[in-house]
Structures are given as structure tokens and as C-alpha cells.
Design a protein around this motif. Structure first.
Motif, short mmCIF file in Angstrom:
data_model
loop_
_atom_site.label_atom_id
_atom_site.label_comp_id
_atom_site.label_asym_id
_atom_site.label_seq_id
_atom_site.Cartn_x
_atom_site.Cartn_y
_atom_site.Cartn_z
N ASP A 143 0.84 -1.20 0.00
CA ASP A 143 0.00 0.00 0.00
C ASP A 143 0.88 1.26 0.00
O ASP A 143 2.10 1.16 -0.15
N ALA A 144 0.25 2.40 0.22
CA ALA A 144 0.98 3.68 0.12
C ALA A 144 2.06 3.78 1.20
O ALA A 144 3.00 4.58 1.08
N GLU A 145 1.94 2.97 2.27
CA GLU A 145 2.96 3.02 3.32
C GLU A 145 3.86 1.77 3.27
O GLU A 145 4.45 1.38 4.27
N PHE A 146 3.93 1.15 2.10
CA PHE A 146 4.88 0.06 1.82
C PHE A 146 4.61 -1.21 2.63
O PHE A 146 5.51 -1.98 2.92
N ARG A 147 3.33 -1.42 3.00
CA ARG A 147 2.93 -2.62 3.75
C ARG A 147 2.22 -3.59 2.81
O ARG A 147 1.46 -3.15 1.93
N MET A 148 2.41 -4.87 3.05
CA MET A 148 1.76 -5.86 2.20
C MET A 148 0.24 -5.65 2.19
O MET A 148 -0.36 -5.44 3.25
N ASP A 149 -0.34 -5.73 1.00
CA ASP A 149 -1.78 -5.61 0.86
C ASP A 149 -2.37 -7.00 1.14
O ASP A 149 -2.26 -7.92 0.33
N ALA A 150 -3.00 -7.14 2.32
CA ALA A 150 -3.45 -8.46 2.76
C ALA A 150 -4.52 -9.02 1.82
O ALA A 150 -4.56 -10.23 1.57
N GLU A 151 -5.37 -8.15 1.29
CA GLU A 151 -6.41 -8.65 0.37
C GLU A 151 -5.78 -9.19 -0.91
O GLU A 151 -6.23 -10.19 -1.47
N ALA A 152 -4.73 -8.53 -1.37
CA ALA A 152 -4.04 -9.00 -2.58
C ALA A 152 -3.38 -10.36 -2.29
O ALA A 152 -3.33 -11.24 -3.16
N LEU A 153 -2.90 -10.53 -1.06
CA LEU A 153 -2.33 -11.83 -0.68
C LEU A 153 -3.40 -12.91 -0.74
O LEU A 153 -3.19 -13.99 -1.30
N ARG A 154 -4.56 -12.59 -0.13
CA ARG A 154 -5.65 -13.58 -0.12
C ARG A 154 -6.01 -13.99 -1.56
O ARG A 154 -6.12 -15.17 -1.87
N GLN A 155 -6.12 -12.99 -2.42
CA GLN A 155 -6.48 -13.25 -3.82
C GLN A 155 -5.43 -14.14 -4.49
O GLN A 155 -5.75 -15.10 -5.19
N ALA A 156 -4.15 -13.81 -4.22
CA ALA A 156 -3.05 -14.58 -4.86
C ALA A 156 -3.11 -16.04 -4.41
O ALA A 156 -2.96 -16.97 -5.23
N ILE A 157 -3.37 -16.26 -3.12
CA ILE A 157 -3.44 -17.64 -2.61
C ILE A 157 -4.62 -18.37 -3.23
O ILE A 157 -4.51 -19.52 -3.68
N GLU A 158 -5.77 -17.67 -3.29
CA GLU A 158 -6.96 -18.33 -3.86
C GLU A 158 -6.75 -18.65 -5.34
O GLU A 158 -7.08 -19.74 -5.80
N ASP A 159 -6.16 -17.71 -6.08
CA ASP A 159 -5.90 -17.95 -7.52
C ASP A 159 -4.94 -19.13 -7.68
O ASP A 159 -5.14 -19.98 -8.55
N ASP A 160 -3.90 -19.17 -6.85
CA ASP A 160 -2.94 -20.27 -6.95
C ASP A 160 -3.60 -21.62 -6.69
O ASP A 160 -3.37 -22.59 -7.39
N LYS A 161 -4.42 -21.64 -5.64
CA LYS A 161 -5.09 -22.92 -5.31
C LYS A 161 -6.00 -23.34 -6.46
O LYS A 161 -6.04 -24.52 -6.83
N ALA A 162 -6.69 -22.35 -7.04
CA ALA A 162 -7.62 -22.68 -8.13
C ALA A 162 -6.88 -23.29 -9.32
O ALA A 162 -7.43 -24.13 -10.04
N ARG A 163 -5.61 -22.89 -9.52
CA ARG A 163 -4.89 -23.47 -10.68
C ARG A 163 -4.00 -24.65 -10.27
O ARG A 163 -3.14 -25.11 -11.03
N GLY A 164 -4.19 -25.13 -9.05
CA GLY A 164 -3.52 -26.36 -8.63
C GLY A 164 -2.15 -26.17 -8.00
O GLY A 164 -1.48 -27.15 -7.66
N ALA A 165 -1.72 -24.93 -7.81
CA ALA A 165 -0.45 -24.70 -7.12
C ALA A 165 -0.66 -24.87 -5.61
O ALA A 165 -1.79 -24.80 -5.12
N ILE A 166 0.44 -25.11 -4.88
CA ILE A 166 0.31 -25.31 -3.43
C ILE A 166 0.97 -24.15 -2.68
O ILE A 166 2.18 -23.95 -2.78
N PRO A 167 0.18 -23.37 -1.92
CA PRO A 167 0.79 -22.32 -1.10
C PRO A 167 1.63 -22.95 0.00
O PRO A 167 1.15 -23.82 0.74
#
Ligand code: PLP
Length: 497
Positions: A222-246
């Protein structure tokens, strides 16, 4: 009789070590040398003024056939080595993460060099093994981390984090220890998540473990250089959907560029939901947890599976000493324990810990000694007072930046790092021209100050803006040093503008 005496008398070189009398004589001399060094350090240029290759060109190309006298060796330390030293212990060292050694830490290193134990088995090093347990329990308590965290000492955070990712991978039960990762059709892509501000050591760990750079997912900040937690959630869900393992999420408390703090609680929620290992990289800022009023900045760390903190960064511990706390040490043991016959002992692994079982190294240095001595010598209150003062100095410097129209802050200052730049105005300047001018100005400013030897700053790029970093972490740094570097910056900026 010294080596030189023997040479003069033309007899065979002696065997055995330096005599106790000679050791005592030079030992006292070296301790005096170190005390003088700290007393006069401010007269030395922080950044070595040596040219590349200068030291090599002044030293013989081969080792001496016969031993030389300690007097000659010490003379060359003054004459040749010292000019090639960048003085990390200088109070005006503000680059990278400013760190510093301390007297009890130096004594710890001396004693550890004398014992020279290789702490692989409890039996080869009961003192190292058990003092490590004690010192890391004390540190955990001071940091207010939960008692389930067991600690182990490695050399650096790079190595600690690599071991954490290896433990996370082991927990996936994919038989990677036995079958490896290459030539397997049954192994999907494993993913490791970091923010785009995470330290490069995580990526190196991923490379080392054979996961490959394509396993690394750099989540936006985000604007203060902190991980965007919602973007993390999305990335994990997308990865799982395509068969990758978090496999693992690495949150950072105190990022290298700005000391920003990822939202560890929100990240821990996501990790819990998806059963992903959470590792916290608090290599620099973990020490801040010793200051009670800064502990809220560590919120959520108690939920991590593992956490790294580096006493060699901001706890006055001579390099190197990195601590990995882990909730389930068994994962590390499962990943790394390998006991050949010649290392089998009768002590049961339930009764003692054998350090070699928890990482790639066999022999391990007696690092716990210096940490234990530092914790005892300064005590909790002494350490907290020093860290608190560093944070006060950083806030003070940041307030000077904020109050001046010629300077601006480029990131918040939660700990003891200030990110800023000179931004003198020029009327009617187009945006792009201004950006280019200020980048060039700040880079020249930094290089000019560093080349004077009076202070040493480093930089980063934030949103493609050349950013100066003033990191305070040296045990000798006082308000006078901060004032002086502010004066220097202003004088140089005025000269360049
Ligand atoms: N993690 C962070 C946040 C850091 O700032 C650094 C170094 O500055 C590291 C890891 C790597 O530290 P080490 O040199 O102990 O490997």
C-alpha cells in the motif's frame, strides 16, 4: 621463545602455539588497541577512502615461509588494514541498517574463539547448547513472544529464513527430502508469498531450496509500503484454483527500504484459513520488541509459525548472530537431521538437543555466549533505553525534515530509520524535469557526503524516487551526530542547488 628469536638463531621452527607470556603481552596490547580505536574512531573517515585493489597491491602475493613477529603484524594492521576499513562502529554510520558491536559482545567473541567449540552435538558443546537455550528463552521473554517458540541460532537472517522456508516445505509432506523436486510429475508448483518490499534474502532462500524464482509471489504494497493483505488472499486463492500449493507466507516487520510493517494479524488470519506457514522477517525490527511501548508494532507476530530476529543488527551484538524462533522445531529436524555412525552418541535426543539436527551446518559457533553476556551486562532496561533513544533520534531528525520546505519525508518512521530527500523548489518546472533533477541532486548529495568521510548514508528507491536513508542503530550515536549530519546535508544541498 618467539618465532623471530628462533629464526635469528637458525634453528628449526618451533611447534606449538604462542607462549602464554607472549599471548598475555599481545593480548593486553590488542585490548588497548581496541579501546583506543573506539576512543579515536570519530577522527577516522566512516567510509574507507581506499581505492579498489589498493590493499591487495600492498600485500605480498604469497604467505610467509617463516613466522613473523606479532609486532610486525600489528604494525601492518595500523598501516594497511585500518585505511581499508569502513567503520561500522562509527557513530555517524547511518547506512543500510546501522548496527554496532559492544564491549561485552567483543569479550564474548574473544572467549568463544578461545573455546573454539563446534556445537554440533550436545556432548561436544554442552555449554554452547544449553546457554543457547537459556539466552534464547530470555530473549523470547523480553520480546514478549509465546513460550511455544523455541529458538535456534544461525549466522544470518538469510540463513534463518531459508531454514524457515525449508521447514514450511517439510510440513507439506511431499517427500521432498527423499525424492527431491526434479524429475517429478507429481509435484505441483509450490508458492512462497512476500511483499514487493521483502528482503532479497527470501528470494535467495527460494532459489537455494530449488523452488525456483517462479515460486515466489511478490504481493503488492500500500501507500505506506505494507503488504496488501487482500491481494495476498487473492493470490493464494488464484494459486489454489490453478492447482499450485501455497507453502509459506513471509511477512516483514521492519522492511529494509523503509522499516514498514506488514499487517501481520490480517496475514495470520489468511494463513490460518489456508493452512499456510507464516514466517515473520523481523531481522532488524525484532529488537524493538524489547521496548514495551513499541511492542504493539509487533502485533500478530505471536501467531507466526516462525520468526527471525538479528541481534547482530540492533542489539549491539557483533556480527554474526541471527535467531530463528519456531513453533514446531520438529519440522526443522525432519528436514535436516542426518546422523552418520561417527556422530552417534548415547544421549537420547529427548534429553538433549544436538544443534546439527536443525540445519545444514554440522559444526556451529558458540554464538550464544556473546548474546548472554550482552543481555546480562546491559539488562532489559539498559537495552530498551538505548533502542528507545535511537527511535527518539530518528523522530527528531524526521521532525527537522518535516519542518523544512527544502526537504520531505518519503515514508513513516516507526522505528529508527528515516527515509527522506532534498526537494528544493524551482518555479514552473515540469513534473518529469523535477523528478529527474531531484533524483540527481539527492544521489550527488549522498555521494558527496559519503566521500567526505564525515558520515555515511545509503539510499533506496521508493515509487521510483531516489530516497536517502538515515538509519540509527549504533550504540555511540548521540543527538550531536544527528545534528551534525543534518547540518552537512543542508550545507551540501545549498551548495548543489
Ligand atoms: N531481512 C531484512 C528485513 C533485512 O533488512 C536484512 C538485512 O538488512 C536481512 C533480512 C538479511 O540479513 P542478514 O545479513 O543477516 O542475512
Amino acid at each position: 621463545m618467539s618465532t623471530t628469536d628462533n629464526k635469528e638463531q637458525g634453528i628449526a621452527p618451533p611447534t606449538g602455539d604462542m607462549s602464554a607470556a607472549e599471548f598475555r603481552r599481545y593480548g593486553y596490547k590488542i585490548v588497548d588497541w581496541i579501546a583506543d580505536y573506539f576512543e579515536r574512531i570519530e577522527q577516522l573517515p566512516v567510509l574507507s577512502q581506499a581505492e579498489p585493489g589498493e590493499l591487495v597491491s600492498q600485500l605480498p602475493t604469497a604467505a610467509p615461509a617463516n613466522g613473523e613477529s606479532m609486532d610486525d603484524i600489528l604494525r601492518d594492521i595500523d598501516r594497511l588494514i585500518l585505511p581499508a576499513v569502513t567503520h561500522w562502529s562509527h557513530p555517524s554510520f547511518f547506512a543500510y541498517f546501522s548496527t554496532s558491536t559492544s564491549a561485552p559482545g567483543i569479550f564474548g567473541e574473544m572467549l568463544s574463539a578461545a573455546f573454539d567449540m563446534k556445537a554440533m552435538l550436545w556432548r561436544t558443546s554442552p555449554a554452547s547448547t544449553e546457554l543457547e537455550e537459556v539466552a534464547l528463552r530470555w530473549l523470547r521473554q523480553l520480546m514478549n513472544l509465546p513460550p511455544e517458540f523455541e529458538g535456534i541460532i544461525y549466522d544470518t537472517a538469510s540463513v534463518s529464513s531459508m531454514h524457515a522456508v525449508a521447514a514450511a516445505r517439510e510440513r507439506l509432506n511431499l517427500r521432498i527430502r527423499e525424492d527431491g523436486m526434479s524429475g517429478r510429475d507429481d509435484l505441483p508448483l509450490l508458492r512462497v508469498y512476500v511483499s514487493e518490499q521483502a528482503h532479497s534474502s527470501i528470494e535467495k532462500g527460494v532459489i537455494t531450496l530449488g523452488l525456483g524464482q517462479r515460486s515466489l509471489c511478490k504481493v503488492q504494497t500500500d501507500a505506506e509500503f505494507r503488504m496488501d493483505a487482500e491481494a495476498l488472499r487473492q493470490a493464494i486463492e488464484d494459486d489454489k484454483a490453478r492447482g499450485a500449493i501455497p507453502c509459506c507466507v513471509v511477512a516483514t516487520v521492519g522492511t529494509t527500504s523503509t522499516s514498514s510493517i506488514d499487517p501481520v494479524n490480517a496475514i495470520a488470519d489468511i494463513c490460518a484459513e489456508h493452512g499456510v506457514w507464516l514466517h515473520v522477517d523481523a531481522a532488524y525490527a525484532g529488537s524493538a520488541a524489547l521496548v514495551p511501548e513499541l511492542q504493539p508494532l509487533m502485533a500478530g507476530c505471536e501467531r507466526a509459525d516462525s520468526l527471525v530476529t538479528n541481534p547482530h543488527k540492533w542489539l549491539f551484538t557483533p556480527f554474526d548472530l541471527s535467531v530463528l524462533y519456531c513453533r514446531d522445531m520438529e519440522m526443522l529436524r525432519r528436514a535436516f537431521s542426518l546422523v552418520p555412525e561417527y556422530l552417534r552418541t548415547t544421549e537420547s535426543s529427548d534429553a538433549v538437543r544436538n544443534g546439527m539436527d536443525y540445519g545444514i551446518q554440522l559444526g556451529r559457533r558458540f554464538r550464544a555466549l556473546k548474546l548472554w553476556m550482552i543481555l546480562r551486562y546491559f539488562g532489559h532496561h539498559g537495552l530498551a533505553a538505548r533502542l528507545r533513544e535511537h527511535c527518539r533520534l530518528a523522530r527528531l531528525f524526521a521532525s527537522w525534515v518535516e519542518q523544512s520546505s527544502d526537504w520531505e519525508l518519503l515514508a513513516p518512521t516507526p522505528f529508527s530509520l528515516v527515509c527522506f530527500r532534498a526537494c528544493p523548489a524551482k518555479p514552473d518546472e515540469p513534473h518529469d524535469a523535477r523528478a529527474t533533477r531531484l533524483d540527481a541532486l539527492n544521489e550527488t548529495l549522498m555521494n558527496n557526503i559519503n566521500s567526505t568521510g564525515a558520515a555515511y548514508l545509503s539510499h533506496t528507491r521508493l515509487g521510483d524516487v531516489f530516497t536517502l536513508r538515515l538509519a540509527i542503530g549504533n550504540i555511540r550515536t548521540t543527538e550531536a551526530h544527528i545534528s551534525r549530519v543534518w547540518e552537512l546535508l543542508n550545507e551540501e544541498a545549498a551548495r548543489l542547488s
